[in-house]
Design an enzyme around this catalytic site. Structure first.
Site, PDB file in Angstrom:
ATOM      1  N   LEU A  33      58.091  57.692  43.603  1.00  0.00           N
ATOM      2  CA  LEU A  33      58.799  56.725  42.760  1.00  0.00           C
ATOM      3  C   LEU A  33      58.898  55.377  43.461  1.00  0.00           C
ATOM      4  CD1 LEU A  33      60.334  56.054  40.200  1.00  0.00           C
ATOM      5  CD2 LEU A  33      62.424  56.874  41.285  1.00  0.00           C
ATOM      6  N   LYS A  86      78.830  51.232  47.125  1.00  0.00           N
ATOM      7  CA  LYS A  86      78.654  52.633  47.480  1.00  0.00           C
ATOM      8  C   LYS A  86      79.171  53.587  46.403  1.00  0.00           C
ATOM      9  CE  LYS A  86      80.351  53.845  51.416  1.00  0.00           C
ATOM     10  NZ  LYS A  86      79.610  55.008  51.917  1.00  0.00           N
ATOM     11  N   HIS A 122      71.418  37.824  54.861  1.00  0.00           N
ATOM     12  CA  HIS A 122      70.708  38.545  53.799  1.00  0.00           C
ATOM     13  C   HIS A 122      69.964  37.577  52.881  1.00  0.00           C
ATOM     14  CE1 HIS A 122      74.117  40.984  55.145  1.00  0.00           C
ATOM     15  NE2 HIS A 122      73.235  41.953  55.110  1.00  0.00           N
TER      16      HIS A 122
END
Ligand code: GLN
Ligand code: ZN
Length: 759
Positions: free
Chosen positions: A18, A116, A698
């Site tokens: 995937l 999360k 990031h």
């Protein structure tokens, strides 16, 4: 007869098919149709692996995330995506990751927030709500997949996220209360259930894991309301809870007007009897009897010992399943060819776990003798693990038994230490540093791969990494940073690197689990008592220090982070495994100190991730986790400076525990929240030094020095300037050198400006 079923199967494929298809699609290398074919193939294989179950899950497969799928089923797309063109899948990926396939930057949108999934390392896309959010059913995906499963001759059980948990997982983007949306959400759920009934679905799995969390009265009431509303629908509902005990929500869960309840009998074993008693006689009870979150084989006889009486009581009302979706474990142990055979015999991945489930069901239905051979095999594996010398190391046991609180205690309090450290290090005020890693270039990764394949000798590989370290030091000197790092070029991963050098760890070849989207992790397997046969980092750090007059910071990963990012043995409390890791890291710290390294950073990136779901359990975890860090860190002399680093900005609620770590310096993410984190310091005087991350690593954006300066000025309003450090908010390994150099140049310039202000 008991009914067997599964709550969800890993979707990534035994060979991460995937992931590769998703990434190829995003790069424009394959078409949407080709991606869909991969999806269909994977689902077919997964159902085939589950063909012995009485009911297979449908709708658990996902091209990115099951929560995002639910948002699409409910027609809850963020406005910014609704109007964009292309297919549904294009819009889906835009919410997931900002863009779909190869799109020009014009079509990119802001990606949905990710967070999360309960206390796992899986991340979901947070549903977005607004006061005027309206829902609209789109059940095409489910309906198609029900047909696919039927075509394979299987009995499908669609899986959806329940209405209350769906709202609970999301976030209101305005100031509204998302619970007020329940009223408009429920009719869409009814519509969905009716539609499923039209497709001859008799049971629907409705995931409501929010039931294992701390809920206030409004949320509890929402549960009653929701299921009273849905009780008129035709299909029978199996409300599933997992990841913990129901505790004060137990009665609420048992009394919901639904046909069945699933309880995680691994984490809530002590509630099984009460739930079995409480549940009305027409309801089914599904018990999660196989651990869906670890990779250990089940002790089948021990399970039958407690399960048989429950079966006797419930008879046909008993269903059996893994504790939660198997999303959190790798697919198939049969792929593993290099694991030590003894260790391998103790393990079970998703497919093996379903085999275990079938053995348990057969034992209940036909007696243990019907599976005598399988039970004997399981018992042999259990007993070999109990006694194996690979697992049990008496000298490690002796050392942990000897741990006293003094082991976690620095010799002097912080004010004295900081004076000694300053005398030795002579750093300017607002000292600059980085979090440890520098870009992991393609070139480095290639060299590592060649080395692993045997195409590069160890000497040549070491030489290659040394060059990288030299380059990294030279760049940092040119930038004028104050505390240098070696750059971590030799590390593939901050946990695996240490795991590979510790005794008590094993590694799988294909043990991947999905972290988010196409991102998979392969957690190392902590199977035995942990010891450190030899120093792990000293040579690299010593080499780096030899290249510079500036102080060099040695880099380690802390015991709590190593624990939280591993598959951990289940035959002793996590606390004990963490203590063993702490002793091993402590040895490394002391070796670094003896090698003349004056600053040592022990990363605890994952400390917050380990927090239990229930707030009342937090202190117990924090007590042992913080003590483990202290054991690892605090054996050093006063003049040795200990740093730690954490990756998250929400730490206001655990700031006092973090202070108890007593690190001399903590560096922490803050830049994205505009120093919001510093609010924590309003009510609490953080006693030691702190480096609030001044720019977001990031993002590829280059910060300018004025931005950084103003962030630091904000920080100085809360924390005395003499205790502030200047650093990025995390490691730089995912960035390019071309981004890192100008960003750090701005950072150094900002620090210099601040120093002038102080003089
Ligand atoms: N020292 C590590 C690095 O710089 C820390 C990574 C992290 O916090 N996740 O890469
Ligand atoms: Zn970090």
């Amino acid at each position: 007869m008991v009914t067997t079923h599964n709550l969800g199967f890993p979707r990534i494929g035994a060979r991460r098919e995937l992931k590769f298809a998703q990434e190829a699609f995003w790069k424009g290398q394959i078409t949407e149709e080709e991606l869909q074919i991969t999806g269909t193939d994977l689902r077919r294989q997964h159902w085939h692996s589950q063909r012995n179950l009485d009911r297979v899950p449908v709708g658990d497969f996902s091209f990115y995330d099951q929560v995002l799928d639910m948002s699409f089923t409910l027609g809850n797309l963020p406005k910014r995506v609704k109007e964009t063109g292309g297919s549904t899948l294009d819009r889906y990926f835009r919410v997931a990751r900002g863009r779909s396939g190869q799109e020009f930057s014009c079509c990119g949108v802001q990606a949905g927030e990710m967070t999360k999934w309960f206390d796992t390392n899986y991340h979901y896309i947070v549903p977005e709500f607004q006061r005027d959010t309206r829902f609209r059913l789109n059940a095409d995906r489910l309906v198609e997949q029900i047909a696919e499963a039927r075509a394979q001759g299987l009995s499908p059980k669609p899986v959806i996220i329940g209405p209350v948990t769906y709202l609970w997982l999301g976030k209101a983007k305005d100031e509204s209360d998302r619970l007020t949306l329940l009223e408009s959400l429920l009719p869409v759920y009814s519509e969905l259930l009716d539609l499923l009934a039209d497709h001859s679905v008799d049971w629907v799995q409705v995931d409501e894991p929010a039931l294992v969390t701390d809920l206030d009265a409004d949320w509890r009431h929402a549960f009653s309301l929701a299921y009273h509303h849905l009780k008129a629908s035709t299909p029978k509902l199996l409300v599933t809870t997992y990841f913990g005990e129901l505790r004060e929500n137990l009665q609420l869960a048992c009394e919901l007007p639904v046909a069945g309840l699933h309880l995680d009998a691994i984490s809530a074993r002590q509630e099984v009897a009460r739930v079995a008693d409480w549940l009305l006689p027409h309801k089914q009870l599904s018990l999660g009897v196989i651990n869906g979150r670890n990779i250990w084989r089940t002790d089948l006889e021990e399970t039958l010992d407690w399960l048989e009486p429950v079966h006797e009581k419930l008879g046909n009302r008993l269903w059996l399943a893994p504790s939660c979706s198997l999303l959190h474990v790798p697919v198939d142990l049969a792929s593993e060819e290099t694991l030590d055979p003894e260790i391998r015999s103790w393990l079970a991945f998703a497919i093996q776990k379903l085999d275990e489930l079938n053995i348990l069901a057969t034992a209940l239905n036909h007696g243990r003798t019907a599976v005598r051979k399988q039970l004997a095999e399981s018992a042999a594996a259990v007993s070999s693990r109990k006694t194996s010398e690979q697992v049990h190391n008496p000298s490690v046991r002796a050392r942990t038994a000897d741990i006293s609180p003094a082991l976690g205690q620095r010799r002097s309090p912080y004010p004295e230490r900081t004076t000694a450290q300053q005398q030795k290090l002579g750093l300017p005020c607002f000292p600059t540093t980085t979090i440890g890693s520098f870009p992991q270039t393609r070139d480095i990764r290639q060299a590592r791969l060649q080395f692993r394949k045997g195409e590069l000798t160890e000497a040549a590989y070491t030489q290659r990494i040394r060059e990288e370290v030299r380059h990294c030091i030279a760049e940092q000197e040119a930038l004028g940073l104050d505390v240098l790092v070696h750059g971590e070029a030799e590390r593939n991963d901050m946990v695996e690197y240490f795991g590979e050098q510790l005794a008590g760890y094993a590694f799988s070849q294909f043990g991947w689990v999905q972290s988010y989207g196409s991102r998979c992790v392969k957690p190392p397997i902590l199977f035995g008592d942990i010891s450190r046969p030899r120093a792990m980092t000293v040579e690299w750090i010593r080499y780096a220090q030899s290249l510079t007059e500036k102080p060099l910071k040695g880099m380690l990963t802390g015991p709590v982070t190593i624990l939280n990012w591993s598959f951990v043995r289940d035959d002793q409390p996590r606390r004990e495994s963490c203590q063993q890791l702490a002793l091993a890291i402590r040895e490394e710290v002391l070796d670094l100190e003896a090698a003349g390294v004056g600053i040592i950073q022990i990363d605890e990136a994952a400390l917050r991730e380990g927090l239990p779901l229930r707030k009342s359990d937090w202190n117990e975890y924090l007590d042992w986790a913080i003590q483990a860090f202290r054991i690892a860190a605090n054996g050093v002399r006063d003049e040795t400076q200990i740093h730690t680093h954490m990756c998250y900005s929400q730490f206001n609620d655990i700031i006092e525990a973090i202070a108890r770590m007593d690190a001399d310096v903590i560096t922490i993410e803050t830049s994205r929240s505009d120093m919001e984190l510093l609010d924590a310091f309003r009510g609490f005087q953080y006693p030691n030094s702190i480096g609030p991350g001044v720019y977001d690593i990031h993002s590829p954006n280059i910060p300018d020095s004025e931005q950084i300066r103003s962030l630091m000025v904000k920080a100085a309003e809360r924390i005395p300037a003499e205790r502030l450090w200047v650093n990025p908010d995390c490691g730089l390994k995912t960035r390019q050198w071309e981004e890192v150099i100008p960003a750090l140049r701005s950072m150094v310039a900002a620090a210099r400006g601040l120093r002038e202000g102080v003089q």
